[in-house]
Design a protein around this motif. Structure first.
Motif, mmCIF file in Angstrom:
data_model
loop_
_atom_site.group_PDB
_atom_site.id
_atom_site.type_symbol
_atom_site.label_atom_id
_atom_site.label_comp_id
_atom_site.label_asym_id
_atom_site.label_seq_id
_atom_site.Cartn_x
_atom_site.Cartn_y
_atom_site.Cartn_z
ATOM 1 N N HIS A 310 0.832 -1.195 0.000
ATOM 2 C CA HIS A 310 0.000 0.000 0.000
ATOM 3 C C HIS A 310 0.878 1.261 0.000
ATOM 4 C CE1 HIS A 310 -3.234 2.794 0.898
ATOM 5 N NE2 HIS A 310 -2.352 3.381 1.693
ATOM 6 N N GLY A 311 0.791 2.061 -1.029
ATOM 7 C CA GLY A 311 1.514 3.330 -1.068
ATOM 8 C C GLY A 311 2.977 3.233 -1.447
ATOM 9 N N GLU A 337 3.296 7.495 -1.888
ATOM 10 C CA GLU A 337 2.459 8.403 -1.103
ATOM 11 C C GLU A 337 2.695 7.978 0.336
ATOM 12 O OE1 GLU A 337 -1.749 6.279 -1.174
ATOM 13 O OE2 GLU A 337 -0.967 6.608 -3.188
ATOM 14 N N GLN A 338 2.050 8.651 1.276
ATOM 15 C CA GLN A 338 2.274 8.232 2.657
ATOM 16 C C GLN A 338 1.723 6.813 2.839
ATOM 17 O OE1 GLN A 338 4.082 9.651 5.252
ATOM 18 N NE2 GLN A 338 3.718 7.564 5.934
ATOM 19 N N PRO A 339 2.615 5.823 2.927
ATOM 20 C CA PRO A 339 2.086 4.462 3.039
ATOM 21 C C PRO A 339 1.524 4.200 4.439
ATOM 22 C CG PRO A 339 4.496 4.465 2.978
ATOM 23 C CD PRO A 339 4.066 5.884 2.965
ATOM 24 N N LYS A 340 0.610 3.238 4.524
ATOM 25 C CA LYS A 340 0.063 2.876 5.841
ATOM 26 C C LYS A 340 1.154 2.208 6.660
ATOM 27 C CE LYS A 340 -4.792 2.096 4.770
ATOM 28 N NZ LYS A 340 -5.715 1.068 4.293
ATOM 29 N N TYR A 341 2.052 1.553 5.977
ATOM 30 C CA TYR A 341 3.170 0.886 6.626
ATOM 31 C C TYR A 341 4.297 0.819 5.594
ATOM 32 C CZ TYR A 341 0.885 -2.708 3.888
ATOM 33 O OH TYR A 341 0.302 -3.384 2.854
ATOM 34 N N GLN A 343 6.792 -1.631 4.102
ATOM 35 C CA GLN A 343 6.949 -3.088 4.054
ATOM 36 C C GLN A 343 8.431 -3.484 4.056
ATOM 37 O OE1 GLN A 343 4.144 -5.352 3.306
ATOM 38 N NE2 GLN A 343 5.621 -6.966 3.760
#
Ligand SMILES: O=C(COP(=O)(O)O)[C@@H](O)[C@H](O)[C@H](O)[C@H](O)COP(=O)(O)O
Ligand SMILES: [Mn+2]
Ligand SMILES: [Mn+2]
Length: 345
Positions: A310-311, A337-341, A343
């Motif tokens: 994500h992101g 973009e601002q990722p949720k986490y 990885q």
């Protein structure tokens, strides 16, 4: 040349790999190729260098492909001397294959990569879009195996150089009708054959590293890929030899036209006076400085492909330099973009 470029070209191949990987498994090889080309060009044009494409996506100047003769880099602009320092104004030659293994990407198969090779002007053989008979082998066999010898003889030499039995050798060959006799000979000699559908740059590169379980690449692939492979092997110290194939009867694909005579004329016009010459890695990539860079699109046996989260995405690349004598594996997390986490694996 190397210090700044070495880092920047990592981003060039990374961006091409990310763009192409978005089309992984979608069955659209042309799009997977085109987005890689565009991403590669866009990133290359941000580098303070004066580059010229010597091996690109064909010899026609039909944009948006990176065509032979195309000038890239900020310092190729007419007013470059106003903002580029003299080092950046030195002309450099670039060989690119933004998506090596377009079929592999389109069908979600392993081993596709964004690749390029860089040298000073004149340092890379400007190969025509012909075929090339290739022999790649590990550094221990450099100069000992010989493309003029039979596969059987080369396997004996390779076994000695690597301190193995012939049965312990694996030879990569492209699965093509033209290779039926070669495959038979390798098997009869006792070695094992790994057939690949596409991607002989990766196969040549794999010969340069112990632990890949690939000990040689034999057979006929494309000439431009041969030059890029040679650059990698030159920088790594592995064995690479290539011989242009200009007779359509040998490859049986029609991709190099119908006429051997016309192809010979074309070679003459390119000042290639001996069409049957066997080139070694030092002749195909003859520059004082030779850099090779690859970034995985789909995972292969040397580098991992692009993994999206994500992101963002994570890439793995390899840069080999004959100057610093390094083979550098680079693992990068890209945050779109601002990722949720972020990885890790
Ligand atoms: O597999 C390949 C295709 O490259 P690309 O078009 O950039 O995806 C290359 O590794 C081969 O060297 C070469 O292009 C191929 O052997 C020539 O095509 P073919 O007539 O199918 O053998
Ligand atoms: Mn290719
Ligand atoms: Mn390609």
């Amino acid at each position: 040349m190397e210090n700044t470029l070495g880092l920047e070209i990592i981003e060039v191949v990374e961006q091409a790999a990310i763009a192409s990987a978005k089309w992984m498994g979608k069955g659209e090889k042309n799009t997977a190729d085109q987005v890689a080309v565009e991403a590669m060009r866009e990133r290359m044009n941000k580098i303070y260098m004066r580059g010229r494409i010597v091996i690109g996506e064909g010899e026609r100047d039909d944009a948006p492909m990176l065509y032979i003769g195309e000038e890239v880099g900020i310092c190729s602009r007419p007013d470059a001397k106003d903002f580029c320092n003299p080092d950046e104004l030195i002309e450099i030659d670039i060989a690119v294959d933004p998506c090596e293994g377009t079929n592999l990407v389109a069908y979600g198969q392993p081993g596709s990569m964004a690749v390029l090779a860089i040298s000073e002007k004149g340092g890379l053989f400007a190969a025509p879009d012909f075929y090339m008979k290739k022999l790649a082998a590990p550094p221990a066999a450099k100069g000992k195996v010989d493309i003029n010898k039979s596969a059987t003889e080369n396997l004996k030499i390779l076994a000695e150089c690597l301190d193995r039995s012939i049965e312990e050798l694996v030879v990569v060959v492209m699965k093509r009708e033209r290779h039926n006799d070669l495959i038979k000979e390798i098997r009869e000699a006792g070695a094992r054959v790994q057939l690949i559908s596409d991607g002989d740059v990766g196969a040549a590169l794999s010969c340069g590293f112990a632990g890949t379980n690939i000990h040689a690449l034999m057979g006929i692939g494309a000439a431009p890929e041969g030059v890029i492979s040679a650059a990698a092997m030159r920088a790594l110290g592995g064995h690479f030899q290539g011989q242009l194939i200009y007779d359509p009867a040998i490859v049986k694909t029609g991709l190099i036209g119908e006429s051997k005579e016309a192809n010979l004329e074309r070679l003459q016009s390119m000042n290639i006076t001996d069409p049957d010459k066997v080139y070694d890695a030092h002749e195909l990539a003859s520059g004082e400085t030779v850099l090779f860079a690859a970034s995985g699109i789909t995972t292969g046996n040397l580098i991992q492909g692009v993994r999206f989260f994500h992101g963002g995405a994570r890439t793995q690349s390899l840069v080999i330099s004959n100057q610093s004598k390094t083979a550098r594996f680079v693992d990068t997390i890209h945050m779109f973009e601002q990722p949720k986490y972020v990885q890790l694996h």
